[in-house]
Design a protein around this motif. Structure first.
Motif, PDB file in Angstrom:
ATOM      1  N   ASP A 181       0.830  -1.198   0.000  1.00 19.29           N
ATOM      2  CA  ASP A 181       0.000   0.000   0.000  1.00 19.29           C
ATOM      3  C   ASP A 181       0.873   1.261   0.000  1.00 19.29           C
ATOM      4  N   ASP A 182       0.517   2.240  -0.850  1.00 24.75           N
ATOM      5  CA  ASP A 182       1.321   3.457  -0.969  1.00 24.75           C
ATOM      6  C   ASP A 182       1.413   4.213   0.354  1.00 24.75           C
ATOM      7  N   LYS A 183       0.324   4.271   1.102  1.00 21.50           N
ATOM      8  CA  LYS A 183       0.348   4.982   2.374  1.00 21.50           C
ATOM      9  C   LYS A 183       1.340   4.336   3.337  1.00 21.50           C
ATOM     10  N   ASP A 184       1.344   3.006   3.392  1.00 19.08           N
ATOM     11  CA  ASP A 184       2.293   2.293   4.253  1.00 19.08           C
ATOM     12  C   ASP A 184       3.726   2.533   3.782  1.00 19.08           C
ATOM     13  N   ARG A 185       3.927   2.509   2.495  1.00 20.50           N
ATOM     14  CA  ARG A 185       5.271   2.726   1.947  1.00 20.50           C
ATOM     15  C   ARG A 185       5.822   4.099   2.333  1.00 20.50           C
ATOM     16  N   LEU A 186       4.991   5.126   2.156  1.00 20.77           N
ATOM     17  CA  LEU A 186       5.436   6.480   2.461  1.00 20.77           C
ATOM     18  C   LEU A 186       5.612   6.692   3.961  1.00 20.77           C
ATOM     19  N   THR A 187       4.797   6.011   4.765  1.00 19.66           N
ATOM     20  CA  THR A 187       4.955   6.093   6.214  1.00 19.66           C
ATOM     21  C   THR A 187       6.295   5.515   6.643  1.00 19.66           C
ATOM     22  N   VAL A 188       6.676   4.379   6.053  1.00 13.60           N
ATOM     23  CA  VAL A 188       7.973   3.770   6.352  1.00 13.60           C
ATOM     24  C   VAL A 188       9.109   4.698   5.924  1.00 13.60           C
ATOM     25  N   CYS A 189       8.991   5.290   4.743  1.00 14.66           N
ATOM     26  CA  CYS A 189      10.015   6.237   4.273  1.00 14.66           C
ATOM     27  C   CYS A 189      10.174   7.389   5.257  1.00 14.66           C
ATOM     28  N   ARG A 190       9.053   7.959   5.667  1.00 12.15           N
ATOM     29  CA  ARG A 190       9.102   9.108   6.579  1.00 12.15           C
ATOM     30  C   ARG A 190       9.759   8.733   7.905  1.00 12.15           C
ATOM     31  N   LYS A 191       9.379   7.587   8.452  1.00 12.86           N
ATOM     32  CA  LYS A 191       9.932   7.173   9.745  1.00 12.86           C
ATOM     33  C   LYS A 191      11.427   6.886   9.648  1.00 12.86           C
ATOM     34  N   MET A 192      11.857   6.267   8.540  1.00 14.14           N
ATOM     35  CA  MET A 192      13.289   5.991   8.370  1.00 14.14           C
ATOM     36  C   MET A 192      14.097   7.278   8.270  1.00 14.14           C
ATOM     37  N   ILE A 193      13.550   8.272   7.581  1.00 12.36           N
ATOM     38  CA  ILE A 193      14.249   9.544   7.426  1.00 12.36           C
ATOM     39  C   ILE A 193      14.289  10.300   8.755  1.00 12.36           C
ATOM     40  N   GLU A 194      13.196  10.250   9.507  1.00  5.71           N
ATOM     41  CA  GLU A 194      13.145  10.957  10.789  1.00  5.71           C
ATOM     42  C   GLU A 194      14.160  10.406  11.795  1.00  5.71           C
ATOM     43  N   LYS A 195      14.530   9.135  11.655  1.00  2.99           N
ATOM     44  CA  LYS A 195      15.484   8.514  12.575  1.00  2.99           C
ATOM     45  C   LYS A 195      16.930   8.929  12.290  1.00  2.99           C
ATOM     46  N   GLN A 196      17.164   9.532  11.141  1.00  9.26           N
ATOM     47  CA  GLN A 196      18.522   9.922  10.791  1.00  9.26           C
ATOM     48  C   GLN A 196      18.965  11.137  11.601  1.00  9.26           C
ATOM     49  N   SER A 197      20.266  11.292  11.768  1.00 17.52           N
ATOM     50  CA  SER A 197      20.802  12.394  12.571  1.00 17.52           C
ATOM     51  C   SER A 197      20.468  13.746  11.960  1.00 17.52           C
ATOM     52  N   PHE A 198      20.377  13.803  10.632  1.00 19.96           N
ATOM     53  CA  PHE A 198      19.941  15.020   9.952  1.00 19.96           C
ATOM     54  C   PHE A 198      18.943  14.639   8.877  1.00 19.96           C
ATOM     55  N   SER A 199      17.805  15.314   8.856  1.00 19.39           N
ATOM     56  CA  SER A 199      16.825  15.043   7.816  1.00 19.39           C
ATOM     57  C   SER A 199      16.231  16.349   7.316  1.00 19.39           C
ATOM     58  N   ASP A 200      15.924  16.383   6.045  1.00 17.51           N
ATOM     59  CA  ASP A 200      15.347  17.560   5.395  1.00 17.51           C
ATOM     60  C   ASP A 200      13.828  17.439   5.403  1.00 17.51           C
ATOM     61  N   ASP A 201      13.148  18.561   5.147  1.00 19.12           N
ATOM     62  CA  ASP A 201      11.700  18.514   4.989  1.00 19.12           C
ATOM     63  C   ASP A 201      11.346  17.565   3.851  1.00 19.12           C
ATOM     64  N   LEU A 202      10.211  16.914   3.978  1.00 16.32           N
ATOM     65  CA  LEU A 202       9.817  15.877   3.022  1.00 16.32           C
ATOM     66  C   LEU A 202       8.424  16.153   2.483  1.00 16.32           C
ATOM     67  N   SER A 203       8.309  16.289   1.172  1.00 17.70           N
ATOM     68  CA  SER A 203       7.015  16.450   0.513  1.00 17.70           C
ATOM     69  C   SER A 203       6.895  15.433  -0.614  1.00 17.70           C
ATOM     70  N   VAL A 204       5.788  14.696  -0.640  1.00 21.29           N
ATOM     71  CA  VAL A 204       5.590  13.642  -1.649  1.00 21.29           C
ATOM     72  C   VAL A 204       4.138  13.631  -2.101  1.00 21.29           C
ATOM     73  N   ILE A 205       3.931  13.478  -3.396  1.00 25.57           N
ATOM     74  CA  ILE A 205       2.607  13.233  -3.969  1.00 25.57           C
ATOM     75  C   ILE A 205       2.730  12.003  -4.866  1.00 25.57           C
ATOM     76  N   ILE A 206       1.792  11.058  -4.745  1.00 25.99           N
ATOM     77  CA  ILE A 206       1.836   9.876  -5.601  1.00 25.99           C
ATOM     78  C   ILE A 206       0.474   9.683  -6.257  1.00 25.99           C
ATOM     79  N   CYS A 207       0.494   9.356  -7.543  1.00 28.53           N
ATOM     80  CA  CYS A 207      -0.727   9.128  -8.317  1.00 28.53           C
ATOM     81  C   CYS A 207      -0.634   7.764  -8.984  1.00 28.53           C
ATOM     82  N   GLY A 208      -1.521   6.861  -8.631  1.00 26.67           N
ATOM     83  CA  GLY A 208      -1.526   5.522  -9.213  1.00 26.67           C
ATOM     84  C   GLY A 208      -2.443   5.429 -10.412  1.00 26.67           C
ATOM     85  N   PHE A 209      -2.089   4.580 -11.372  1.00 26.80           N
ATOM     86  CA  PHE A 209      -2.886   4.405 -12.589  1.00 26.80           C
ATOM     87  C   PHE A 209      -3.321   2.955 -12.736  1.00 26.80           C
TER      88      PHE A 209
END
Length: 209
Positions: A181-209
């Motif tokens: 699921d795309d929502k689960d995928r992006l949630t995992v991405c966000r959590k992995m990035i937040e755990k890093q010592s330095f992380s940038d702002d994150l903006s994502v839009i996904i459109c499935g076909f």
């Protein structure tokens, strides 16, 4: 969920070392929301509008920009960008293919030295070489514009560099292959990035076909 046959989406990422970057990114998205279509001319219009609205009080406010005009009936999209915010096509197997071309000092160096890799260069070269700036000037930098077809089962993803700098291609593809699921995928991405010592702002839009 977006069910209209035709719509426009985008991401604007304010450049942190500019004057009040959030002003430029917010205005760029507000202007995009009022558009019925996009083209190369859109960038020139945005640059002009940013200067008119922001330059007097926030001179030099700067943002990257990526947008897609999507035709769901014909499974086509117009892709427009400046800077290092990106558009990707993700296939059914979870493989990512970058559509846009980064406008950065590093990408230009890599073009000149194709045998080298990103890690061969110092981080000083990560700077954006083309962007939208509220500074009264006409836009004279590089623009990416392309019309593409999107196959059934593929997804179009727009993102700021907070995603692509924070997670490698390999890690992103593994996440896409592991979670359905795309929502689960992006949630995992966000959590992995937040755990890093330095992380940038994150903006994502996904459109499935």
């Amino acid at each position: 969920l977006e069910n209209r046959p035709h719509f426009i989406v985008g991401v604007a990422d304010g450049i942190s070392n500019s004057n009040r970057p959030e002003k430029a990114s917010k205005l760029a998205m507000q202007l995009l929301s009022q558009m019925e279509s996009i083209s190369r001319q859109t960038i020139y219009d945005l640059q002009s509008s940013l200067s008119e609205e922001l330059a007097e009080d926030y001179f030099g406010s700067t943002t990257t920009f990526v947008a897609a005009e999507i035709d769901q009936l014909n499974q086509k999209a117009k892709i427009l960008s400046v800077g290092d915010s990106r558009a990707y096509i993700i296939d059914e197997a979870g493989k990512w293919r970058q559509i846009t071309k980064d406008h950065s000092i590093l990408s230009e160096l890599l073009e000149l030295s194709p045998h080298q890799k990103e890690e061969d260069f110092a981080t000083i070269y990560d700077g954006v070489s083309s962007c939208l700036v509220a500074d009264y000037s006409e836009f004279q930098d590089k623009i990416f514009y392309q019309e593409i077809e999107i196959k059934q089962g593929e997804s179009l993803l727009l993102c700021s560099d907070g995603l692509t700098d924070g997670l490698s291609d390999e890690i992103r593809e593994k996440i896409w292959q592991k979670y359905p699921d795309d929502k689960d995928r992006l949630t995992v991405c966000r959590k992995m990035i937040e755990k890093q010592s330095f992380s940038d702002d994150l903006s994502v839009i996904i459109c499935g076909f």
